[in-house]
Design a protein around this motif. Sequence first.
Motif, PDB file in Angstrom:
ATOM      1  N   LEU A 295    -120.364 -48.972 -25.423  1.00 37.13           N
ATOM      2  CA  LEU A 295    -121.254 -50.259 -25.514  1.00 37.13           C
ATOM      3  C   LEU A 295    -122.419 -49.900 -24.854  1.00 37.13           C
ATOM      4  O   LEU A 295    -123.562 -50.563 -24.937  1.00 37.13           O
ATOM      5  N   SER A 296    -122.463 -49.270 -23.648  1.00 35.20           N
ATOM      6  CA  SER A 296    -123.429 -48.994 -22.556  1.00 35.20           C
ATOM      7  C   SER A 296    -124.703 -48.304 -23.181  1.00 35.20           C
ATOM      8  O   SER A 296    -125.771 -48.362 -22.647  1.00 35.20           O
ATOM      9  N   HIS A 297    -124.678 -47.593 -24.301  1.00 27.75           N
ATOM     10  CA  HIS A 297    -125.781 -46.765 -24.655  1.00 27.75           C
ATOM     11  C   HIS A 297    -126.987 -47.572 -25.153  1.00 27.75           C
ATOM     12  O   HIS A 297    -126.743 -48.576 -25.683  1.00 27.75           O
ATOM     13  N   ARG A 298    -128.011 -47.172 -24.528  1.00 26.13           N
ATOM     14  CA  ARG A 298    -129.196 -48.206 -24.836  1.00 26.13           C
ATOM     15  C   ARG A 298    -129.062 -49.490 -24.483  1.00 26.13           C
ATOM     16  O   ARG A 298    -129.769 -50.351 -25.235  1.00 26.13           O
ATOM     17  N   THR A 299    -128.292 -49.858 -23.517  1.00 29.46           N
ATOM     18  CA  THR A 299    -127.977 -51.361 -23.255  1.00 29.46           C
ATOM     19  C   THR A 299    -128.207 -51.624 -21.754  1.00 29.46           C
ATOM     20  O   THR A 299    -127.734 -50.443 -20.912  1.00 29.46           O
ATOM     21  N   ARG A 300    -128.894 -52.719 -21.278  1.00 27.24           N
ATOM     22  CA  ARG A 300    -128.805 -52.867 -19.739  1.00 27.24           C
ATOM     23  C   ARG A 300    -127.310 -53.013 -19.149  1.00 27.24           C
ATOM     24  O   ARG A 300    -126.449 -53.712 -19.938  1.00 27.24           O
ATOM     25  N   ASP A 301    -127.112 -52.773 -18.094  1.00 25.70           N
ATOM     26  CA  ASP A 301    -125.794 -52.835 -17.381  1.00 25.70           C
ATOM     27  C   ASP A 301    -125.380 -54.279 -17.306  1.00 25.70           C
ATOM     28  O   ASP A 301    -124.072 -54.413 -17.589  1.00 25.70           O
ATOM     29  N   GLU A 302    -126.032 -55.234 -17.225  1.00 25.82           N
ATOM     30  CA  GLU A 302    -125.663 -56.649 -17.094  1.00 25.82           C
ATOM     31  C   GLU A 302    -125.083 -56.854 -18.489  1.00 25.82           C
ATOM     32  O   GLU A 302    -124.046 -57.350 -18.802  1.00 25.82           O
ATOM     33  N   LYS A 303    -125.787 -56.511 -19.491  1.00 20.40           N
ATOM     34  CA  LYS A 303    -125.465 -56.911 -20.971  1.00 20.40           C
ATOM     35  C   LYS A 303    -123.807 -56.078 -21.304  1.00 20.40           C
ATOM     36  O   LYS A 303    -123.269 -56.719 -21.985  1.00 20.40           O
ATOM     37  N   THR A 304    -123.852 -54.959 -20.793  1.00 20.44           N
ATOM     38  CA  THR A 304    -122.643 -54.248 -20.916  1.00 20.44           C
ATOM     39  C   THR A 304    -121.490 -54.967 -20.361  1.00 20.44           C
ATOM     40  O   THR A 304    -120.582 -55.142 -20.950  1.00 20.44           O
ATOM     41  N   SER A 305    -121.713 -55.238 -19.094  1.00 26.47           N
ATOM     42  CA  SER A 305    -120.570 -55.862 -18.220  1.00 26.47           C
ATOM     43  C   SER A 305    -120.259 -57.282 -18.878  1.00 26.47           C
ATOM     44  O   SER A 305    -119.001 -57.581 -19.242  1.00 26.47           O
ATOM     45  N   GLU A 306    -121.060 -57.905 -19.636  1.00 27.22           N
ATOM     46  CA  GLU A 306    -120.900 -59.158 -20.229  1.00 27.22           C
ATOM     47  C   GLU A 306    -120.161 -58.964 -21.515  1.00 27.22           C
ATOM     48  O   GLU A 306    -118.961 -59.649 -21.648  1.00 27.22           O
TER      49      GLU A 306
END
Length: 215
Positions: free
Chosen positions: A41-52
């Motif tokens: 999920l974290s690929h090319r995604t900000r950390d906050e968005k991944t966590s949510e």
Amino acid sequence: MDGREMLRMMKNALAEGEKTALAEVGEKERSPFAVLISTVLSHRTRDEKTSEAAKRLFSRFREPKDLAAAEEGEVAELIRGVGFYRNKAKAIIAIAKEIVRRGGVVPNTISELMELPSVGRKTANCVLAYGFGIEAIPVDTHVHRIANRLGIAKTKTPEETEAELEKFFEKEDWGEVNNIFVLFGKRICRPISPKCKICPMTDECRYFQEKRRSD
Ligand code: SF4
């Protein structure tokens, strides 16, 4: 300066207790499966968005068998907000299905992890480091860039960088390298316009020293 001292100085330049999304998932979920799926999920995604997204997903589908049987549209809705969420919904269901086919347990070796669909070396190393607590150094763009700027590595590929970092750092410190380098790369040693003025590593940094000589 040895590797341990370097990590200590870089860590001191960060906010106390700050963690990447993957380090957080590893600590909170204590599940290699959660780390594996969160890494995708974290690929090319900000950390906050991944966590949510990870939080929403794991509140509904916690185990490989649950996600393997999930409906793709529902998974996509749950992870909406991460980049390429529709493709990732497809990818994580395929990973879960393959794990179920192999007995339902996430493997704990790099070679077996890399046999899973959509799992490359960096993802496999994240699962080892954050999911299993096994010594490994996941190398993403931040880790690769900073290792080369500092002069620990003079490499073209993440794989070569990983090998250099494994030589430079004590094995018992490998598990910390990714978390510290990634945060340091976001806060200080940014890809463009690194904040050298506030960086504690200038005396050690090849990039900084070379730039100063050429200015
Ligand atoms: S001195 Fe500059 S280039 Fe070197 S590690 Fe620090 S921020 Fe990065």
